[in-house]
Design a protein around this motif. Structure first.
Motif, PDB file in Angstrom:
ATOM      1  N   LYS A  33     -29.575  55.991   7.162  1.00  0.00           N
ATOM      2  CA  LYS A  33     -29.427  56.871   8.322  1.00  0.00           C
ATOM      3  C   LYS A  33     -28.425  56.290   9.317  1.00  0.00           C
ATOM      4  O   LYS A  33     -27.574  57.002   9.860  1.00  0.00           O
ATOM      5  CB  LYS A  33     -30.775  57.091   9.007  1.00  0.00           C
ATOM      6  N   ARG A  34     -28.530  54.982   9.540  1.00  0.00           N
ATOM      7  CA  ARG A  34     -27.610  54.342  10.480  1.00  0.00           C
ATOM      8  C   ARG A  34     -26.188  54.391   9.919  1.00  0.00           C
ATOM      9  O   ARG A  34     -25.221  54.621  10.648  1.00  0.00           O
ATOM     10  CB  ARG A  34     -28.020  52.915  10.757  1.00  0.00           C
ATOM     11  N   LYS A  35     -26.013  54.171   8.633  1.00  0.00           N
ATOM     12  CA  LYS A  35     -24.694  54.229   8.000  1.00  0.00           C
ATOM     13  C   LYS A  35     -24.087  55.619   8.179  1.00  0.00           C
ATOM     14  O   LYS A  35     -22.902  55.760   8.490  1.00  0.00           O
ATOM     15  CB  LYS A  35     -24.794  53.884   6.519  1.00  0.00           C
ATOM     16  N   ASP A  36     -24.913  56.653   8.030  1.00  0.00           N
ATOM     17  CA  ASP A  36     -24.431  58.022   8.225  1.00  0.00           C
ATOM     18  C   ASP A  36     -24.000  58.252   9.671  1.00  0.00           C
ATOM     19  O   ASP A  36     -22.973  58.901   9.928  1.00  0.00           O
ATOM     20  CB  ASP A  36     -25.505  59.033   7.827  1.00  0.00           C
ATOM     21  N   ARG A  37     -24.777  57.736  10.624  1.00  0.00           N
ATOM     22  CA  ARG A  37     -24.412  57.880  12.035  1.00  0.00           C
ATOM     23  C   ARG A  37     -23.106  57.153  12.335  1.00  0.00           C
ATOM     24  O   ARG A  37     -22.255  57.659  13.078  1.00  0.00           O
ATOM     25  CB  ARG A  37     -25.527  57.358  12.939  1.00  0.00           C
ATOM     26  N   GLN A  57     -22.161  61.469  22.932  1.00  0.00           N
ATOM     27  CA  GLN A  57     -22.975  62.655  23.197  1.00  0.00           C
ATOM     28  C   GLN A  57     -23.219  63.469  21.922  1.00  0.00           C
ATOM     29  O   GLN A  57     -24.317  63.990  21.703  1.00  0.00           O
ATOM     30  CB  GLN A  57     -22.313  63.531  24.268  1.00  0.00           C
ATOM     31  N   ILE A  58     -22.224  63.580  21.073  1.00  0.00           N
ATOM     32  CA  ILE A  58     -22.386  64.341  19.830  1.00  0.00           C
ATOM     33  C   ILE A  58     -23.345  63.629  18.887  1.00  0.00           C
ATOM     34  O   ILE A  58     -24.183  64.268  18.241  1.00  0.00           O
ATOM     35  CB  ILE A  58     -21.008  64.587  19.161  1.00  0.00           C
ATOM     36  N   VAL A  59     -23.252  62.308  18.794  1.00  0.00           N
ATOM     37  CA  VAL A  59     -24.174  61.550  17.934  1.00  0.00           C
ATOM     38  C   VAL A  59     -25.602  61.696  18.441  1.00  0.00           C
ATOM     39  O   VAL A  59     -26.537  61.886  17.650  1.00  0.00           O
ATOM     40  CB  VAL A  59     -23.751  60.065  17.838  1.00  0.00           C
ATOM     41  N   VAL A  60     -25.795  61.642  19.757  1.00  0.00           N
ATOM     42  CA  VAL A  60     -27.140  61.826  20.333  1.00  0.00           C
ATOM     43  C   VAL A  60     -27.672  63.207  19.972  1.00  0.00           C
ATOM     44  O   VAL A  60     -28.823  63.354  19.546  1.00  0.00           O
ATOM     45  CB  VAL A  60     -27.102  61.634  21.875  1.00  0.00           C
ATOM     46  N   TYR A  71     -24.593  54.253  21.353  1.00  0.00           N
ATOM     47  CA  TYR A  71     -23.591  53.273  21.762  1.00  0.00           C
ATOM     48  C   TYR A  71     -23.506  52.128  20.761  1.00  0.00           C
ATOM     49  O   TYR A  71     -22.412  51.658  20.425  1.00  0.00           O
ATOM     50  CB  TYR A  71     -23.900  52.716  23.161  1.00  0.00           C
ATOM     51  N   ARG A  72     -24.664  51.641  20.277  1.00  0.00           N
ATOM     52  CA  ARG A  72     -24.663  50.581  19.262  1.00  0.00           C
ATOM     53  C   ARG A  72     -23.986  51.066  17.986  1.00  0.00           C
ATOM     54  O   ARG A  72     -23.214  50.336  17.354  1.00  0.00           O
ATOM     55  CB  ARG A  72     -26.084  50.102  18.972  1.00  0.00           C
ATOM     56  N   ASP A  73     -24.274  52.300  17.584  1.00  0.00           N
ATOM     57  CA  ASP A  73     -23.657  52.854  16.375  1.00  0.00           C
ATOM     58  C   ASP A  73     -22.141  52.982  16.544  1.00  0.00           C
ATOM     59  O   ASP A  73     -21.382  52.678  15.633  1.00  0.00           O
ATOM     60  CB  ASP A  73     -24.267  54.214  16.031  1.00  0.00           C
ATOM     61  N   TYR A  74     -21.701  53.438  17.711  1.00  0.00           N
ATOM     62  CA  TYR A  74     -20.270  53.562  17.983  1.00  0.00           C
ATOM     63  C   TYR A  74     -19.594  52.197  17.922  1.00  0.00           C
ATOM     64  O   TYR A  74     -18.526  52.037  17.323  1.00  0.00           O
ATOM     65  CB  TYR A  74     -20.043  54.211  19.349  1.00  0.00           C
ATOM     66  N   ASP A 191     -35.097  49.420  19.105  1.00  0.00           N
ATOM     67  CA  ASP A 191     -35.388  50.854  18.958  1.00  0.00           C
ATOM     68  C   ASP A 191     -34.181  51.552  18.383  1.00  0.00           C
ATOM     69  O   ASP A 191     -33.120  51.583  18.987  1.00  0.00           O
ATOM     70  CB  ASP A 191     -35.722  51.438  20.338  1.00  0.00           C
ATOM     71  N   ASP A 192     -34.300  52.073  17.189  1.00  0.00           N
ATOM     72  CA  ASP A 192     -33.191  52.782  16.546  1.00  0.00           C
ATOM     73  C   ASP A 192     -33.321  54.281  16.717  1.00  0.00           C
ATOM     74  O   ASP A 192     -32.545  55.034  16.141  1.00  0.00           O
ATOM     75  CB  ASP A 192     -33.135  52.446  15.064  1.00  0.00           C
TER      76      ASP A 192
END
Length: 194
Positions: A33-37, A57-60, A71-74, A191-192
């Motif tokens: 899931k994180r890889k997809d994000r 904002q779009i990822v959220v 932000y961590r994913d970005y 928290d992911d």
């Protein structure tokens, strides 16, 4: 200072390893899931030319995660695939420099010296030539004197070696530092938003 031995890779290390060689790492459902994000954030930034705040904002919205997770994913996306902001600035500067140089050459061929001078001024403004000339600090090249305070045991050991005239650091009596094993990785407990 304690040395920590990690027993498993962080999520970032796992995903980066997966992109290098898919067969080297098995990703859990949470990691997938994180890889997809991360790939979604990258594609929004690269293909759709969204700003970093728009990507967050779009990822959220699309993945139903918190802003901090987005932000961590970005940040992970920029670390894995490369920071687009730095690449774009360097590339645009190079394109502008080449364009100004071409305009300068065309103006010079036509005999328009005023336009050629303006093109050179614009070309020069892209680079900070004064900064590159002043990068060497003469004070840093001067000889420096350092006073080192060694612990008593190390000082006695060195003095004993210097008595023979040769300091052989391969045959010194040294002792390993203590370390402790960590069971859980701190990044996995964050928290992911899942």
């Amino acid at each position: 200072m304690d040395i920590v031995k990690f027993t498993k890779d962080s999520i970032f290390q796992k995903i980066k390893a997966w992109y290098i060689d898919e067969s080297s790492v098995t990703l859990s459902e949470k990691d997938l899931k994180r890889k997809d994000r991360i790939s979604h954030a990258w594609s929004l930034r690269k293909n759709n030319k969204y700003s970093p705040s728009q990507v967050i904002q779009i990822v959220v919205r699309d993945h139903n995660v918190s802003e901090s997770t987005a932000y961590r994913d970005y940040s992970m996306a920029m670390n894995i695939f490369g920071d687009l902001d730095q690449v774009n600035v360097a590339a645009e500067r190079l394109i502008l420099a080449e364009s100004y140089w071409n305009l300068y050459q065309m103006s010079l061929k036509k005999g328009n010296e005023e336009t050629a001078r303006k093109c050179l001024d614009s070309y020069k403004s892209l680079f900070n030539f004064a900064d590159t000339e002043q990068k060497i600090d003469p004070k840093k090249l001067e000889a420096s004197v350092y006073k080192l305070n060694l612990p008593r045991g190390a000082k006695n050991m060195l003095e004993a070696m210097f008595q023979t005239g040769v300091a052989d650091f391969n045959n010194i009596t040294a002792q390993d530092v203590s370390w402790k094993e960590v069971d859980n990785n701190e990044e996995d407990t964050e928290d992911d938003g899942d």
